[in-house]
Design a protein around this motif. Structure first.
Motif, PDB file in Angstrom:
ATOM      1  N   ASN A 262       0.852  -1.188   0.000  1.00  0.00           N
ATOM      2  CA  ASN A 262       0.000   0.000   0.000  1.00  0.00           C
ATOM      3  C   ASN A 262       0.887   1.237   0.000  1.00  0.00           C
ATOM      4  O   ASN A 262       1.742   1.387   0.881  1.00  0.00           O
ATOM      5  CB  ASN A 262      -0.912   0.005   1.229  1.00  0.00           C
ATOM      6  CG  ASN A 262      -1.767  -1.242   1.315  1.00  0.00           C
ATOM      7  OD1 ASN A 262      -2.671  -1.430   0.522  1.00  0.00           O
ATOM      8  ND2 ASN A 262      -1.472  -2.104   2.282  1.00  0.00           N
ATOM      9  N   ASN A 295      -1.994  -1.533  -3.820  1.00  0.00           N
ATOM     10  CA  ASN A 295      -2.895  -0.389  -3.782  1.00  0.00           C
ATOM     11  C   ASN A 295      -2.049   0.876  -3.740  1.00  0.00           C
ATOM     12  O   ASN A 295      -1.328   1.116  -2.764  1.00  0.00           O
ATOM     13  CB  ASN A 295      -3.804  -0.481  -2.550  1.00  0.00           C
ATOM     14  CG  ASN A 295      -4.951   0.509  -2.599  1.00  0.00           C
ATOM     15  OD1 ASN A 295      -4.754   1.667  -2.909  1.00  0.00           O
ATOM     16  ND2 ASN A 295      -6.146   0.054  -2.270  1.00  0.00           N
ATOM     17  N   ASP A 320      -4.934  -2.046  -7.553  1.00  0.00           N
ATOM     18  CA  ASP A 320      -5.843  -0.900  -7.520  1.00  0.00           C
ATOM     19  C   ASP A 320      -5.012   0.373  -7.523  1.00  0.00           C
ATOM     20  O   ASP A 320      -4.163   0.566  -6.635  1.00  0.00           O
ATOM     21  CB  ASP A 320      -6.730  -0.940  -6.273  1.00  0.00           C
ATOM     22  CG  ASP A 320      -7.719  -2.087  -6.300  1.00  0.00           C
ATOM     23  OD1 ASP A 320      -8.632  -2.054  -7.136  1.00  0.00           O
ATOM     24  OD2 ASP A 320      -7.570  -3.028  -5.489  1.00  0.00           O
TER      25      ASP A 320
END
Length: 500
Positions: A262, A295, A320
């Motif tokens: 992330n 992400n 994502d």
């Protein structure tokens, strides 16, 4: 009575400087029976004068109990307090303690200045050492150098450094980085000229089930000069919470097999892979994603979520990306600097899910110099909401997928690609030279300001014009039912449907 004077011990190939002595509970410079008495008194509620809780916590678990009495006794008797081939570093505020296993103590040089720990392994060392880091420091670091591969175990450690890197691994060999299961580990650097808050000179292999949090205030959050791999045994979280430049800056290649990455609040690219010049290695400059979840949010202009020197090869996992940056005018180059969620030489995807949203002017979804190839099992959704970027007679358009050569989409009903471009094309390829191809052998939907039209393929396709497409609304066009993404608005869109 057997005493152990650690503070001034000098061994062959080793020199030690200690901020504290593990086991020296009464803080007199020696580890002896008097320290056992001090620890016992503390446990019973009568803490002696001069008592050092830091030194008394022999096993570094944050609690002073009978286990620390046992550990102190082992030190006094000369027995091992840690496993062979192990170095244990315990941080506590502005100080740090270091224990070195007896079998390697003559091969390890340790210097401790406050909570700045520097360790150099002798050239003659031919064993893999496990450096275990624990505890919290508000102004410290861990630096390690040597000529043999090693393991760095992050076992619930938090390091903040006000003017340098938090982690600096100068060893150029294979570095296994283990985030111990169920642990949280944090690293923050300060102002300075360091390359990253967490720096590895060699090739890093990350595993374990813990969490790694990094903040890079000076430049990159994480950097490895050689490759970085997230192994199948990595089931934890790798979080870049902020960085002045790239979230992850990787040499040679980046490979992800598992785990979670992330990245947000960055001033540069999310992950940049910088291949070695003149290298003949097959994976040089590549980004290889086989599993796990990524992400990334990018908010700065002229930056990419994945900025890859060579090939982007995805064969599993979930990605994502939100790219809120866009293009800008580069004065030095006198041209436009583009921005894309994913950029590279070529792009290949199979058996993966990718969701991309680009909101900046001229911001693209996937942009490559050669071919885009999408194979069976791919589920890809790309939305570009930004306008065309124009300046000084030049422009760049917010295409969802842009390939300077060809676009191949395969896999039949197992593949689905949707591309919504509010002010550009869903699919842009070399359609001016007459040599470029856009072939469709899968389910494809393109909605854009400009028309996307295949040059071939086995999947039946139709194009529609003057379609009023508004975000959040459901439509059925050409037999395909879809919901337009939030924020999308085009009252005269061109629609491509490849479906059967």
């Amino acid at each position: 009575m057997k005493k152990l004077l650690l503070a001034t011990s000098t061994l062959l190939f080793a020199a030690f400087t200690w901020a504290g002595i593990i086991g020296d509970a009464n803080n007199d410079g020696f580890v002896d029976v008097a320290d056992i008495t001090s620890i016992a008194s503390h446990i019973l509620g009568t803490t002696p004068e001069g008592f050092s809780a830091e030194n008394a916590d022999v096993n570094g678990d944050g609690t002073i109990d009978v286990a620390d009495i046992t550990g102190t006794a082992q030190i006094i008797l000369g027995g091992p307090t840690i496993d062979d081939n192990t170095v244990l570093v315990n941080y506590n505020g502005t100080t740090a303690n270091v224990q070195v296993a007896n079998n390697i103590k003559d091969m390890i040089s340790v210097t401790v200045d406050g909570a700045d720990v520097s360790i150099v392994a002798a050239e003659a060392l031919d064993k893999e050492v496990n450096y275990i880091l624990r505890g919290t420091t508000t102004d410290g670091m861990f630096m390690m150098d040597g000529d043999y591969k090693c393991t760095i175990t992050l076992d619930g450690v938090s390091i903040t450094n006000n003017d340098n890197a938090a982690i600096d691994i100068e060893c150029g060999k294979r570095i296994a980085i283990v985030a111990a299961d169920k642990t949280g580990n944090s690293f923050t650097d300060g102002t300075g000229k360091q390359k990253a808050a967490f720096f590895v000179k060699g090739h890093a292999e990350i595993e374990g089930g813990g969490t790694i949090n990094i903040i890079g205030n000076a430049k990159h959050a994480y950097r490895s000069d050689e490759y970085t791999q997230l192994k199948k045994k990595f089931t934890g979280q790798f979080n870049v919470l902020a960085s002045a430049s790239d979230g992850m800056h990787v040499g040679q290649y980046f490979q992800m097999n598992n785990g979670n990455v992330n990245i947000s609040n960055i001033g540069g690219d999310g992950i940049q892979v910088e291949g070695e010049k003149k290298s003949e290695e097959a994976d040089n400059g590549n980004c290889i994603i086989k599993g796990g979840a990524i992400n990334i949010t990018v908010d700065s202009i002229d930056n990419d979520a994945l900025n890859i020197d060579s090939l982007v090869i995805i064969s599993g996992g979930k990605i994502d990306i939100v790219n809120n940056g866009g293009a800008r005018w580069e004065e030095e180059e006198q041209g436009i600097g583009g921005s894309a969620a994913i950029s590279g030489k070529a792009f290949t995807c199979s058996d993966a899910t990718i969701n991309i949203k680009a909101t900046g002017a001229g911001g693209k979804g996937i942009s490559v110099d050669e071919d885009v190839t999408i194979e069976a099992g791919s589920k890809i959704s790309i939305v570009t909401l930004g306008d065309v970027f124009e300046m000084n007679g030049d422009d760049t358009k917010p295409q969802c997928i842009k390939a300077d050569h060809n676009i191949f989409i395969r896999g039949g009903a197992e593949t689905y690609v949707e591309a919504f471009s509010m002010y550009g094309k869903g699919f842009s390829f070399d359609d001016e030279s007459g040599e470029g191809q856009f072939t469709v052998d899968a389910y494809v939907l393109a909605v854009g300001e400009k028309k996307s039209e295949p040059t071939g393929g086995e999947m039946p396709w139709l194009t529609f014009t003057k379609q009023n497409i508004q975000g959040g609304q459901e439509y059925t066009i050409g037999g395909m039912t879809f919901t337009a993404p939030e924020g999308f608005s085009n009252k005269s869109a061109k629609v491509l449907v490849a479906y059967q």
